[in-house]
Scaffold this motif. Structure first.
Motif, PDB file in Angstrom:
ATOM      1  N   SER A  78      66.136  47.298  90.577  1.00 28.20           N
ATOM      2  CA  SER A  78      65.818  48.222  89.486  1.00 28.20           C
ATOM      3  C   SER A  78      66.112  49.664  89.866  1.00 28.20           C
ATOM      4  O   SER A  78      66.332  50.511  88.989  1.00 28.20           O
TER       5      SER A  78
ATOM      6  N   VAL B 160      65.508  45.966  85.447  1.00 30.23           N
ATOM      7  CA  VAL B 160      64.747  46.909  84.618  1.00 30.23           C
ATOM      8  C   VAL B 160      64.131  46.189  83.425  1.00 30.23           C
ATOM      9  O   VAL B 160      62.966  46.425  83.058  1.00 30.23           O
TER      10      VAL B 160
ATOM     11  N   THR C  52      60.170  45.790  82.725  1.00 32.15           N
ATOM     12  CA  THR C  52      59.640  46.295  81.462  1.00 32.15           C
ATOM     13  C   THR C  52      58.738  45.255  80.803  1.00 32.15           C
ATOM     14  O   THR C  52      57.713  45.598  80.186  1.00 32.15           O
ATOM     15  N   ARG C  53      59.091  43.975  80.913  1.00 25.99           N
ATOM     16  CA  ARG C  53      58.229  42.911  80.397  1.00 25.99           C
ATOM     17  C   ARG C  53      56.873  42.940  81.094  1.00 25.99           C
ATOM     18  O   ARG C  53      55.824  42.791  80.448  1.00 25.99           O
TER      19      ARG C  53
ATOM     20  N   GLN D 259      55.461  45.552  82.515  1.00 25.69           N
ATOM     21  CA  GLN D 259      54.766  46.756  82.074  1.00 25.69           C
ATOM     22  C   GLN D 259      54.167  46.578  80.682  1.00 25.69           C
ATOM     23  O   GLN D 259      53.033  47.029  80.427  1.00 25.69           O
TER      24      GLN D 259
ATOM     25  N   PHE E 188      62.653  49.918  73.547  1.00 27.73           N
ATOM     26  CA  PHE E 188      62.455  50.937  74.577  1.00 27.73           C
ATOM     27  C   PHE E 188      63.752  51.719  74.739  1.00 27.73           C
ATOM     28  O   PHE E 188      64.843  51.139  74.655  1.00 27.73           O
TER      29      PHE E 188
ATOM     30  N   ARG F 204      65.837  53.421  77.527  1.00 28.84           N
ATOM     31  CA  ARG F 204      65.891  53.410  78.978  1.00 28.84           C
ATOM     32  C   ARG F 204      67.282  53.828  79.464  1.00 28.84           C
ATOM     33  O   ARG F 204      68.293  53.589  78.791  1.00 28.84           O
TER      34      ARG F 204
ATOM     35  N   LEU G 264      66.019  46.915  75.197  1.00 28.54           N
ATOM     36  CA  LEU G 264      66.176  48.174  75.910  1.00 28.54           C
ATOM     37  C   LEU G 264      67.427  48.849  75.375  1.00 28.54           C
ATOM     38  O   LEU G 264      68.533  48.322  75.523  1.00 28.54           O
TER      39      LEU G 264
ATOM     40  N   THR H  48      50.151  49.016  84.209  1.00 27.05           N
ATOM     41  CA  THR H  48      51.561  48.668  84.033  1.00 27.05           C
ATOM     42  C   THR H  48      52.304  48.535  85.359  1.00 27.05           C
ATOM     43  O   THR H  48      53.516  48.312  85.375  1.00 27.05           O
TER      44      THR H  48
ATOM     45  N   LEU I  78      58.346  57.562  81.675  1.00 27.63           N
ATOM     46  CA  LEU I  78      58.865  56.482  80.841  1.00 27.63           C
ATOM     47  C   LEU I  78      58.136  56.342  79.514  1.00 27.63           C
ATOM     48  O   LEU I  78      58.746  56.015  78.493  1.00 27.63           O
ATOM     49  N   TYR I  79      56.823  56.582  79.528  1.00 30.59           N
ATOM     50  CA  TYR I  79      56.025  56.269  78.346  1.00 30.59           C
ATOM     51  C   TYR I  79      55.462  57.491  77.619  1.00 30.59           C
ATOM     52  O   TYR I  79      54.999  57.371  76.491  1.00 30.59           O
TER      53      TYR I  79
END
Length: 386
Positions: A20, A110, A114-115, A117, A177, A179, A211, A351, A361-362
């Motif tokens: 990642s 990644v 993400t899954r 998170q 998302f 990314r 993504l 996460t 990221l969020y």
């Protein structure tokens, strides 16, 4: 540095964490040796390789050293996680075949993280969607266009251009998302294959995830999202023609033949394509191909317009820039958690991210721009970026 004295790393999570970041095993070893700071350190590329293959147990100080080097909490590295790959949890991506294997592995890593998170963010309160993404088998009797029409009918979408593809996907339980997957290329809408604009997965029992590559031109974004939806609808298992099928699905989903045929009647020239672009919010190239597919223009007219558009530079830059659509559901889920008394640090912990990366990221926060926030660890850059 805290010591995780009981838990040990899962070999595959060591690989996913490294990939990642876009790192090689030697990059991890070099970072770990620098953090270890001992002249007699036994850490090497061979050590990292043995750890990732499960030939040695990584726990205690070495686990924390791995975590610190990779910029993740140690808890992530100890996670026993089912991975989305080939088969029922197929990962789809709209990409050029020339994309290198290391880049593709990083993008898949990644997606898988993400899954992880997302599950940590939602906790015990999964999202209830108004709609669901159906699975439709395409065969000699059901075409990709049939599948697209069936989805529009099932979701009771209005005729004509969709107001927002992102909102439509989120209403169907999808999580979109934004990314950084790979440096976005120029438009190049004259080609069927494009750089990686998105990657998606829709494994059984999980919410669909897309993504979207940061920087994807708005001219191409809606078609990209509809293309990924086509994969999730039609391709629970790989299909040799899946890219062409997804393109056909996207064209019908965004520009239904029964709705756009009248708009394509009469003379089709660049001025007309530009007007249609603003109305349907897809690229002029997508509209040109649609006009040709629906026999609104002849082969000769298609080739003539394609040459004219290429000579004007429209392969890379079209007139009238379309604004990119913005995902809302993920940020809304974060804001809901914050409004219920959670803080950023606890959400980052849930996460399995460090606070600074979670914020970036969020919450679109750069820790360097918020000096009042404690900065415990700045993520190491890839050796290729140094």
């Amino acid at each position: 540095m805290p010591v995780s004295s009981i838990a040990s790393a899962q070999p595959r999570m060591l690989v996913l964490a490294r990939e990642s970041r876009g790192w090689r095993q030697g990059d991890v070893a070099k970072e770990m040796k620098a953090l270890d700071g001992r002249d007699d350190s036994k850490i090497s590329q061979a050590y990292v390789s043995r750890a990732e293959s499960g030939k040695l147990i990584v726990s205690g100080e070495r686990l924390d050293l791995f975590a610190h080097a990779l910029g993740y909490p140690a808890d992530l590295l100890t996670l026993d996680e089912g991975e989305v790959g080939a088969g029922p949890g197929l990962v789809h991506h709209r990409k050029k075949q020339a994309l290198g294997a290391p880049e593709l592995r990083r993008i898949h890593a990644v997606l898988n993280l993400t899954r992880v998170q997302l599950r940590g963010l939602l906790g015990d309160a999964p999202r209830v969607a108004d709609l669901k993404i159906p699975h439709i088998t395409v065969d000699d009797y059901t075409s990709p266009e049939d599948a697209a029409r069936a989805v529009r009918n099932e979701w009771a979408l209005p005729r004509g251009p969709l107001s927002s593809v992102v909102t439509t996907l989120e209403a169907a339980g999808g999580w979109v998302f934004s990314r950084s997957l790979i440096a976005p290329a120029v438009l190049d809408s004259g080609n069927e294959s494009v750089p990686v604009d998105a990657v998606s997965s829709c494994p059984p029992g999980e919410d669909p995830i897309i993504l979207l590559n940061e920087g994807t031109p708005g001219n191409r974004q809606r078609f990209t999202l509809a293309h990924e939806l086509g994969h999730m609808v039609m391709h629970p298992v790989p299909h040799p023609d899946q890219e062409k099928q997804a393109n056909r699905f996207a064209a019908e989903f965004l520009m239904p033949a029964n709705d756009i045929r009248d708009a394509l009647a009469g003379t089709i020239d660049l001025s007309r394509l530009l007007d249609l672009k603003e109305q349907w919010r897809v690229s002029m190239w997508a509209l040109l191909r649609r006009a040709h597919t629906l026999s609104a223009i002849s082969d000769w007219q298609y080739r003539t317009l394609a040459v004219e558009m290429s000579s004007l530079g429209y392969r890379t830059t079209e007139p009238v820039k379309l604004d990119a659509e913005k995902p809302f559901a993920v940020r809304a889920a974060v804001d809901k958690q914050l409004s219920q008394g959670r803080d950023i640090e606890s959400l980052a912990q849930a996460t399995l991210l460090r606070t600074e990366e979670f914020s970036r990221l969020y919450l679109d926060l750069n820790p360097l721009e918020h000096p009042n926030r404690p900065i415990r660890h700045l993520l190491p850059r890839s050796r290729h970026e140094q």
